[in-house]
Design a protein around this motif. Structure first.
Motif, mmCIF file in Angstrom:
data_model
loop_
_atom_site.group_PDB
_atom_site.id
_atom_site.type_symbol
_atom_site.label_atom_id
_atom_site.label_comp_id
_atom_site.label_asym_id
_atom_site.label_seq_id
_atom_site.Cartn_x
_atom_site.Cartn_y
_atom_site.Cartn_z
ATOM 1 N N GLU A 15 -12.679 19.818 -2.403
ATOM 2 C CA GLU A 15 -13.952 19.510 -3.066
ATOM 3 C C GLU A 15 -14.362 18.056 -2.861
ATOM 4 O OE1 GLU A 15 -11.313 20.847 -4.404
ATOM 5 O OE2 GLU A 15 -11.834 22.811 -5.245
ATOM 6 N N GLN A 16 -13.364 17.161 -2.814
ATOM 7 C CA GLN A 16 -13.635 15.730 -2.673
ATOM 8 C C GLN A 16 -13.771 15.289 -1.213
ATOM 9 O OE1 GLN A 16 -14.153 13.590 -5.237
ATOM 10 N NE2 GLN A 16 -13.916 15.288 -6.670
ATOM 11 N N GLU A 17 -13.578 16.218 -0.287
ATOM 12 C CA GLU A 17 -13.578 15.903 1.150
ATOM 13 C C GLU A 17 -12.618 14.744 1.432
ATOM 14 O OE1 GLU A 17 -17.623 15.473 2.539
ATOM 15 O OE2 GLU A 17 -17.897 17.658 2.526
ATOM 16 N N ALA A 18 -11.402 14.929 0.936
ATOM 17 C CA ALA A 18 -10.361 13.904 1.084
ATOM 18 C C ALA A 18 -9.317 14.365 2.094
ATOM 19 C CB ALA A 18 -9.701 13.630 -0.261
ATOM 20 N N ALA A 74 0.851 -1.190 0.000
ATOM 21 C CA ALA A 74 0.000 0.000 0.000
ATOM 22 C C ALA A 74 0.882 1.234 0.000
ATOM 23 C CB ALA A 74 -0.921 0.009 1.223
ATOM 24 N N THR A 75 0.430 2.260 -0.707
ATOM 25 C CA THR A 75 1.141 3.534 -0.722
ATOM 26 C C THR A 75 0.119 4.656 -0.686
ATOM 27 O OG1 THR A 75 2.873 4.809 -1.848
ATOM 28 C CG2 THR A 75 1.271 3.676 -3.247
ATOM 29 N N THR A 76 0.619 5.895 -0.695
ATOM 30 C CA THR A 76 -0.276 7.040 -0.641
ATOM 31 C C THR A 76 0.360 8.192 -1.408
ATOM 32 O OG1 THR A 76 -1.557 8.486 0.838
ATOM 33 C CG2 THR A 76 0.662 7.895 1.557
ATOM 34 N N ILE A 77 -0.339 9.308 -1.455
ATOM 35 C CA ILE A 77 0.127 10.500 -2.153
ATOM 36 C C ILE A 77 0.336 11.603 -1.121
ATOM 37 C CG2 ILE A 77 -0.398 12.208 -3.951
ATOM 38 C CD1 ILE A 77 -2.360 10.071 -5.114
ATOM 39 N N ALA A 93 -6.837 8.486 -8.084
ATOM 40 C CA ALA A 93 -6.322 8.816 -6.762
ATOM 41 C C ALA A 93 -5.695 10.199 -6.760
ATOM 42 C CB ALA A 93 -5.305 7.769 -6.314
ATOM 43 N N TYR A 94 -4.888 10.501 -7.788
ATOM 44 C CA TYR A 94 -4.263 11.824 -7.882
ATOM 45 C C TYR A 94 -5.311 12.916 -8.086
ATOM 46 C CZ TYR A 94 0.779 11.175 -7.558
ATOM 47 O OH TYR A 94 2.054 10.958 -7.074
ATOM 48 N N ASN A 95 -6.302 12.659 -8.907
ATOM 49 C CA ASN A 95 -7.352 13.653 -9.124
ATOM 50 C C ASN A 95 -8.091 13.958 -7.826
ATOM 51 O OD1 ASN A 95 -6.800 13.920 -11.848
ATOM 52 N ND2 ASN A 95 -8.315 12.401 -12.481
ATOM 53 N N THR A 96 -8.343 12.906 -7.057
ATOM 54 C CA THR A 96 -9.041 13.095 -5.780
ATOM 55 C C THR A 96 -8.196 13.902 -4.805
ATOM 56 O OG1 THR A 96 -10.299 11.053 -6.043
ATOM 57 C CG2 THR A 96 -10.051 11.890 -3.792
ATOM 58 N N PHE A 97 -6.915 13.519 -4.673
ATOM 59 C CA PHE A 97 -6.050 14.199 -3.710
ATOM 60 C C PHE A 97 -5.733 15.620 -4.158
ATOM 61 C CE2 PHE A 97 -1.970 14.918 -1.428
ATOM 62 C CZ PHE A 97 -2.449 14.738 -0.136
ATOM 63 N N SER A 98 -5.640 15.843 -5.470
ATOM 64 C CA SER A 98 -5.370 17.188 -5.988
ATOM 65 C C SER A 98 -6.529 18.136 -5.731
ATOM 66 C CB SER A 98 -5.077 17.139 -7.492
ATOM 67 O OG SER A 98 -3.931 16.357 -7.762
ATOM 68 N N VAL A 105 -7.471 8.045 6.500
ATOM 69 C CA VAL A 105 -7.809 7.510 5.170
ATOM 70 C C VAL A 105 -9.290 7.727 4.882
ATOM 71 C CG1 VAL A 105 -7.780 5.500 3.668
ATOM 72 C CG2 VAL A 105 -5.985 5.793 5.394
ATOM 73 N N THR A 106 -9.550 8.539 3.856
ATOM 74 C CA THR A 106 -10.935 8.806 3.459
ATOM 75 C C THR A 106 -11.278 8.180 2.120
ATOM 76 O OG1 THR A 106 -10.208 10.905 2.489
ATOM 77 C CG2 THR A 106 -11.090 10.976 4.742
ATOM 78 N N HIS A 107 -10.276 7.881 1.289
ATOM 79 C CA HIS A 107 -10.520 7.351 -0.042
ATOM 80 C C HIS A 107 -9.543 6.217 -0.326
ATOM 81 C CE1 HIS A 107 -12.468 11.254 -0.222
ATOM 82 N NE2 HIS A 107 -13.085 10.890 -1.346
ATOM 83 N N ARG A 108 -10.054 5.176 -0.971
ATOM 84 C CA ARG A 108 -9.248 3.987 -1.255
ATOM 85 C C ARG A 108 -9.290 3.649 -2.741
ATOM 86 N NH1 ARG A 108 -11.620 3.783 3.633
ATOM 87 N NH2 ARG A 108 -10.284 3.146 5.405
ATOM 88 N N PHE A 109 -8.102 3.312 -3.281
ATOM 89 C CA PHE A 109 -7.974 2.995 -4.697
ATOM 90 C C PHE A 109 -7.055 1.780 -4.854
ATOM 91 C CE2 PHE A 109 -8.673 7.533 -4.252
ATOM 92 C CZ PHE A 109 -9.703 7.773 -5.147
ATOM 93 N N THR A 110 -7.049 1.218 -6.056
ATOM 94 C CA THR A 110 -6.106 0.156 -6.377
ATOM 95 C C THR A 110 -5.095 0.698 -7.395
ATOM 96 O OG1 THR A 110 -7.643 -0.672 -8.052
ATOM 97 C CG2 THR A 110 -7.716 -1.727 -5.886
ATOM 98 N N TYR A 111 -4.063 -0.099 -7.667
ATOM 99 C CA TYR A 111 -2.965 0.384 -8.503
ATOM 100 C C TYR A 111 -3.400 0.751 -9.922
ATOM 101 C CZ TYR A 111 1.276 0.088 -5.670
ATOM 102 O OH TYR A 111 2.276 0.339 -4.770
#
Length: 352
Positions: free
Chosen positions: A340-343, A34-37, A331-336, A319-325
């Protein structure tokens, strides 16, 4: 293997790259689970970190399983489940011995090399230099999500915010910026004994979340508001807070931190600044302030692991959002677009 590769400002690609290999006897290869941004990854993609060159694999956080070790590894062995520290360190140079592993001399004076000077963790496998020092055993019962938060943000909020700010029992602490690192400072300030922790932000979602991380008060900032004055009003004698932790990295929030602390107080700057800030020394020389800055050393991960075991902190809350590889772009769009995404933090899991 596949990895997320930087190709210059604004350009990244999830693409096939060669598998990493052992280069030095103290290396290990880790299969990333698992990794994150991080916000730093976004700065890189904007072109703010010129040391990151075309072809670099991004990322400096994660949990995984050791698949290969060099002949010089004494502690790490194949099959170990580990946290990948964001800071690499030789453990023997003067700076490492002094606890300033972020400035490891053997690595050229900078311990942050993953996704910066060498290939990082947003990949199926990663090579870890000085693996005995850069890999932290993940105890049974601690999730990969919780462990990933110990790669960077929790140690950063704790070391550069709470410890540098000398937070002690009974203190009134303002955390300016309730993003992930600010929330890490809030969470660990309470365990350090702070009596009052005031979360300051413009985003109502983050402020609401901050209560669950340990904030006792929130201050929602509106346009034109004198935030420092509002913070002083929240203290019993009106003189200001004991510690102001700046976790944004812009001139206005640094100014707010300076103006909100009482004489003898601490300003702990955690935010990454991209432009100069003003320090009106003609006003503040007389106030006996302590101002600190820093890059995380990530030496407190074992201590923070103990706090997880005792239930004092629960980093999975980040952790509010979960994605796979295969969903790195999402994932980048959400974190960027976190507001707005409440992330807060996203987790990307390697399912292969």
């Amino acid at each position: 293997m596949k990895a997320l590769v930087y190709h210059g400002p604004g350009r990244k690609a999830w693409e096939e790259v060669p598998n990493p290999a052992i280069k030095d006897p103290t290396d290990a290869i880790v299969k990333v689970e698992a990794t994150t941004i991080c916000g730093t990854d976004l700065h890189i993609l904007k072109g703010d970190v010129p040391a990151v060159t075309d072809g670099r694999i991004l990322g400096h956080e994660g949990v995984g399983v050791v698949t290969e070790v060099g002949s010089g590894c004494k502690n790490v062995k194949v099959g170990d489940r580990v946290i990948i520290s964001c800071i690499s360190k030789c453990g023997t140079c003067d700076y490492c011995k002094a606890g300033l592993t972020s400035h490891c001399k053997t690595l050229g004076g900078i311990g942050w090399i993953f996704g910066h000077l060498i290939d990082g963790t947003q990949a199926e496998y990663v090579r870890v230099p000085y693996a005995d020092n850069g890999l932290i055993p993940l105890p049974q019962g601690i999730s990969a999500e919780a462990g990933t938060m110990l790669s960077d943000i929790l140690p950063t909020g704790y070391e550069i915010g709470v410890l540098n700010g000398a937070v002690k029992s009974g203190d009134i602490v303002a955390v300016i910026g309730a993003g992930p690192v600010g929330l890490a400072a809030i969470m660990t300030a309470r365990t350090a004994g702070a009596a009052t922790v005031i979360a300051v932000d413009t985003n109502k979602f983050r402020l609401d979340q901050s209560r669950d991380f340990g904030a006792t008060e929130t201050l929602e900032v509106s346009s034109g508001q004198d935030v420092a004055a509002a913070l002083r009003e929240l203290t019993p004698d009106g003189l200001g807070v004991d510690v102001a932790i700046e976790a944004v990295g812009v001139p206005s929030t640094f100014g707010t931190a300076l103006e909100s602390v009482r004489p003898g107080g601490h300003v702990a700057n955690v935010g990454v600044h991209g432009e100069s800030v003003e320090f009106p020394i003609e006003r503040h020389w007389i106030n006996n302030l302590t101002i600190t800055t820093g890059l995380v050393n990530a030496t407190t991960a074992p201590e923070l692991l103990e706090s997880i075991k005792t239930g004092a902190i629960a980093p999975e809350k980040f952790v509010t959002h979960r994605f796979t590889y295969d969903q790195f772009d999402e994932a980048y769009n959400t974190f960027s677009n976190a507001a707005e995404q409440e992330a807060l933090k996203v987790i990307i899991t390697n399912t292969h």
